[in-house]
Write a protein that holds these residues in place. Structure first.
Motif, PDB file in Angstrom:
ATOM      1  N   HIS A   1      52.276  44.677  48.477  1.00  0.00           N
ATOM      2  CA  HIS A   1      51.837  43.901  49.636  1.00  0.00           C
ATOM      3  C   HIS A   1      50.380  44.211  49.980  1.00  0.00           C
ATOM      4  N   HIS A   2      50.004  45.465  49.865  1.00  0.00           N
ATOM      5  CA  HIS A   2      48.655  45.866  50.246  1.00  0.00           C
ATOM      6  C   HIS A   2      47.625  45.457  49.194  1.00  0.00           C
ATOM      7  N   TYR A   3      48.013  45.504  47.924  1.00  0.00           N
ATOM      8  CA  TYR A   3      47.100  44.981  46.907  1.00  0.00           C
ATOM      9  C   TYR A   3      46.901  43.480  47.087  1.00  0.00           C
ATOM     10  N   ALA A   4      47.970  42.770  47.438  1.00  0.00           N
ATOM     11  CA  ALA A   4      47.852  41.334  47.696  1.00  0.00           C
ATOM     12  C   ALA A   4      46.947  41.085  48.903  1.00  0.00           C
ATOM     13  N   LEU A   5      47.017  41.960  49.892  1.00  0.00           N
ATOM     14  CA  LEU A   5      46.176  41.820  51.082  1.00  0.00           C
ATOM     15  C   LEU A   5      44.702  42.045  50.728  1.00  0.00           C
ATOM     16  N   ILE A   6      44.420  43.062  49.908  1.00  0.00           N
ATOM     17  CA  ILE A   6      43.045  43.308  49.471  1.00  0.00           C
ATOM     18  C   ILE A   6      42.525  42.116  48.669  1.00  0.00           C
ATOM     19  N   LYS A   7      43.376  41.616  47.772  1.00  0.00           N
ATOM     20  CA  LYS A   7      42.982  40.468  46.946  1.00  0.00           C
ATOM     21  C   LYS A   7      42.639  39.267  47.821  1.00  0.00           C
ATOM     22  N   TRP A   8      43.458  39.001  48.836  1.00  0.00           N
ATOM     23  CA  TRP A   8      43.207  37.886  49.748  1.00  0.00           C
ATOM     24  C   TRP A   8      41.903  38.096  50.503  1.00  0.00           C
TER      25      TRP A   8
ATOM     26  N   LEU B   1      39.214  39.987  49.731  1.00  0.00           N
ATOM     27  CA  LEU B   1      38.031  39.904  48.880  1.00  0.00           C
ATOM     28  C   LEU B   1      37.778  38.485  48.390  1.00  0.00           C
ATOM     29  N   GLU B   2      38.849  37.722  48.158  1.00  0.00           N
ATOM     30  CA  GLU B   2      38.675  36.336  47.758  1.00  0.00           C
ATOM     31  C   GLU B   2      38.012  35.533  48.871  1.00  0.00           C
TER      32      GLU B   2
ATOM     33  N   VAL C   1      36.085  36.788  51.304  1.00  0.00           N
ATOM     34  CA  VAL C   1      34.710  37.264  51.429  1.00  0.00           C
ATOM     35  C   VAL C   1      33.835  36.655  50.332  1.00  0.00           C
ATOM     36  N   TYR C   2      34.360  36.638  49.111  1.00  0.00           N
ATOM     37  CA  TYR C   2      33.606  36.071  47.986  1.00  0.00           C
ATOM     38  C   TYR C   2      33.328  34.585  48.209  1.00  0.00           C
ATOM     39  N   THR C   3      34.344  33.837  48.616  1.00  0.00           N
ATOM     40  CA  THR C   3      34.170  32.405  48.867  1.00  0.00           C
ATOM     41  C   THR C   3      33.147  32.166  49.970  1.00  0.00           C
ATOM     42  N   THR C   4      33.203  32.995  51.016  1.00  0.00           N
ATOM     43  CA  THR C   4      32.237  32.873  52.109  1.00  0.00           C
ATOM     44  C   THR C   4      30.818  33.135  51.629  1.00  0.00           C
ATOM     45  N   ALA C   5      30.647  34.182  50.795  1.00  0.00           N
ATOM     46  CA  ALA C   5      29.317  34.498  50.260  1.00  0.00           C
ATOM     47  C   ALA C   5      28.795  33.367  49.385  1.00  0.00           C
ATOM     48  N   VAL C   6      29.693  32.731  48.634  1.00  0.00           N
ATOM     49  CA  VAL C   6      29.290  31.600  47.800  1.00  0.00           C
ATOM     50  C   VAL C   6      28.742  30.465  48.663  1.00  0.00           C
ATOM     51  N   HIS C   7      29.404  30.175  49.772  1.00  0.00           N
ATOM     52  CA  HIS C   7      29.000  29.060  50.624  1.00  0.00           C
ATOM     53  C   HIS C   7      27.783  29.402  51.485  1.00  0.00           C
ATOM     54  N   ILE C   8      27.754  30.607  52.045  1.00  0.00           N
ATOM     55  CA  ILE C   8      26.690  30.948  52.991  1.00  0.00           C
ATOM     56  C   ILE C   8      25.418  31.388  52.278  1.00  0.00           C
ATOM     57  N   PHE C   9      25.538  32.230  51.262  1.00  0.00           N
ATOM     58  CA  PHE C   9      24.367  32.760  50.565  1.00  0.00           C
ATOM     59  C   PHE C   9      24.148  32.106  49.202  1.00  0.00           C
TER      60      PHE C   9
ATOM     61  N   GLY D   1      27.264  45.307  47.762  1.00  0.00           N
ATOM     62  CA  GLY D   1      28.563  44.713  47.485  1.00  0.00           C
ATOM     63  C   GLY D   1      29.032  44.830  46.051  1.00  0.00           C
ATOM     64  N   ASP D   2      28.402  45.701  45.222  1.00  0.00           N
ATOM     65  CA  ASP D   2      28.833  45.775  43.832  1.00  0.00           C
ATOM     66  C   ASP D   2      30.270  46.251  43.719  1.00  0.00           C
ATOM     67  N   SER D   3      30.650  47.174  44.585  1.00  0.00           N
ATOM     68  CA  SER D   3      32.030  47.658  44.555  1.00  0.00           C
ATOM     69  C   SER D   3      33.010  46.544  44.914  1.00  0.00           C
ATOM     70  N   PHE D   4      32.659  45.738  45.940  1.00  0.00           N
ATOM     71  CA  PHE D   4      33.546  44.652  46.358  1.00  0.00           C
ATOM     72  C   PHE D   4      33.717  43.627  45.241  1.00  0.00           C
ATOM     73  N   LEU D   5      32.611  43.262  44.587  1.00  0.00           N
ATOM     74  CA  LEU D   5      32.689  42.273  43.513  1.00  0.00           C
ATOM     75  C   LEU D   5      33.497  42.798  42.339  1.00  0.00           C
ATOM     76  N   LEU D   6      33.314  44.074  42.019  1.00  0.00           N
ATOM     77  CA  LEU D   6      34.043  44.665  40.900  1.00  0.00           C
ATOM     78  C   LEU D   6      35.538  44.710  41.185  1.00  0.00           C
ATOM     79  N   ILE D   7      35.917  45.180  42.367  1.00  0.00           N
ATOM     80  CA  ILE D   7      37.332  45.244  42.729  1.00  0.00           C
ATOM     81  C   ILE D   7      37.930  43.844  42.795  1.00  0.00           C
ATOM     82  N   HIS D   8      37.171  42.887  43.338  1.00  0.00           N
ATOM     83  CA  HIS D   8      37.639  41.496  43.385  1.00  0.00           C
ATOM     84  C   HIS D   8      37.931  40.975  41.987  1.00  0.00           C
TER      85      HIS D   8
END
Length: 334
Positions: free
Chosen positions: A83-90, A92-93, A95-103, A135-142
């Motif tokens: 459940h917690h890995y699924a929560l992290i995945k959700w 980071l996904e 956050v990534y989508t937001t970064a794609v749209h905003i930046f 954010g390199d750690s976030f992108l890698l884990i994502h």
């Protein structure tokens, strides 16, 4: 000094939710302030409103994670790792989508086939990554969660527990937080502990440089190698323009604790010079572009002798440095 866990749960976690509500309610005011601040900057740096939007989204996602964690605790699912890995995945996904749209973030990755070879059982992997940029750690884990379907494990600085959602979720999973002044011995012990219990779906993430690259840190690292009498390593470190010399003990401890694991090396570049919040605020480009490359080394191809492993690690670090040089030259206009 990090507050006790009970204080972090009862004070910091609710504070994030309060801040989120406050930011959402007062969002129009923040946008006006951001627009006024942007007028004082030249056009390429007028990104204040984008940072406000990103901050609001981040806080909203943090609050959602905290609410979900509280619900899992009440429902008796606090120990359910999936459940917690699924929560992290959700998280980071989003956050990534937001970064794609905003930046206007774009990430291009050249990587090995994530499917296990020869149809055999999945094997654990040890990920040795360059440490640079925001954010390199976030992108890698994502990427490990989304593309490879892996369950990442990582040793982190204890101060990161000031982030309430990170504090709650990561402490419910097989990870480790180490105090800043704990020394390398504790870090190595935690790496060995996490590596020893990995299964085929797990990935242990290590940043052998120990921190972001700066010219000053590079010179200090070379001097430290010379003082230890490691002249060959110091000479090889001088030949690398973009990386700190790798600290081999963590990687070797992980390989020794889990000899069946394949090793994945990760190189990336694009936002390398943005290290501090000031750098990000002043110099983040209008369109953020990160390129990355992964190399996968089968467990059977990893050297067995310690000295050979150190040379092998430096070989790959030099390979990453050469790749970064080639990427930067290709990105130059004209």
């Amino acid at each position: 000094m990090l507050p006790p866990r009970i204080v972090r749960r009862l004070v910091l976690a609710p504070l994030v939710i309060v801040m989120t509500v406050f930011m959402v309610v007062t969002l129009p005011l923040w946008l006006v302030v951001a627009a006024a601040a942007a007028l004082r900057l030249p056009p390429p740096q007028r990104r204040s409103a984008r940072f406000v939007w990103f901050a609001v989204v981040w806080l909203t996602l943090e609050s959602a994670v905290l609410v979900a964690c509280a619900w899992l605790w009440v429902a008796g699912g606090a120990r359910r790792q999936e459940h917690h890995y699924a929560l992290i995945k959700w998280f980071l996904e989003k956050v990534y989508t937001t970064a794609v749209h905003i930046f206007q973030l774009r990430v291009d990755i050249e990587e090995p086939d994530p499917v296990e070879r020869e149809g055999g059982p999945a094997k654990p992997i040890i990920v040795l990554s360059r440490h640079a940029g925001p954010g390199d750690s976030f992108l890698l884990i994502h990427h490990l969660l989304e593309r490879y379907g892996r369950q990442p494990r990582i040793v982190m600085k204890a101060a990161l527990q000031y982030d309430p959602s990170l504090d709650v979720v990561i402490n419910r999973l097989p990870n480790a937080f180490v105090p800043r002044k704990s020394g390398q011995t504790l870090v190595i012990e935690e790496i060995r502990r996490l590596a020893a219990t990995m299964s085929g779906s797990d990935a242990l993430v290590i940043f052998p440089e120990g921190g972001n690259f700066t010219p000053r840190r590079r010179q200090k690292a070379i001097t430290r190698l010379e003082e230890k009498g490691l002249r060959a390593e110091a000479e090889r470190a001088r030949g690398m323009d973009h990386l700190l010399p790798p600290r081999p003990n963590g990687a070797i401890a992980a390989i020794e604790a889990c000899p069946s694991a394949d090793v994945v090396f990760v190189a990336h570049t694009g936002l390398d010079d943005l290290v501090t919040l000031h750098d990000i605020w002043r110099y983040l480009p209008i369109r953020a572009h990160i390129t990355a490359k992964w190399w996968r080394v089968p467990a059977a191809s990893v050297p067995r002798d310690r000295e050979e492993r150190i040379r092998w690690l430096y070989d790959h670090w030099e390979r990453i440095d050469e790749w970064i040089t080639a990427q930067r030259m290709a990105a130059r206009p004209g």
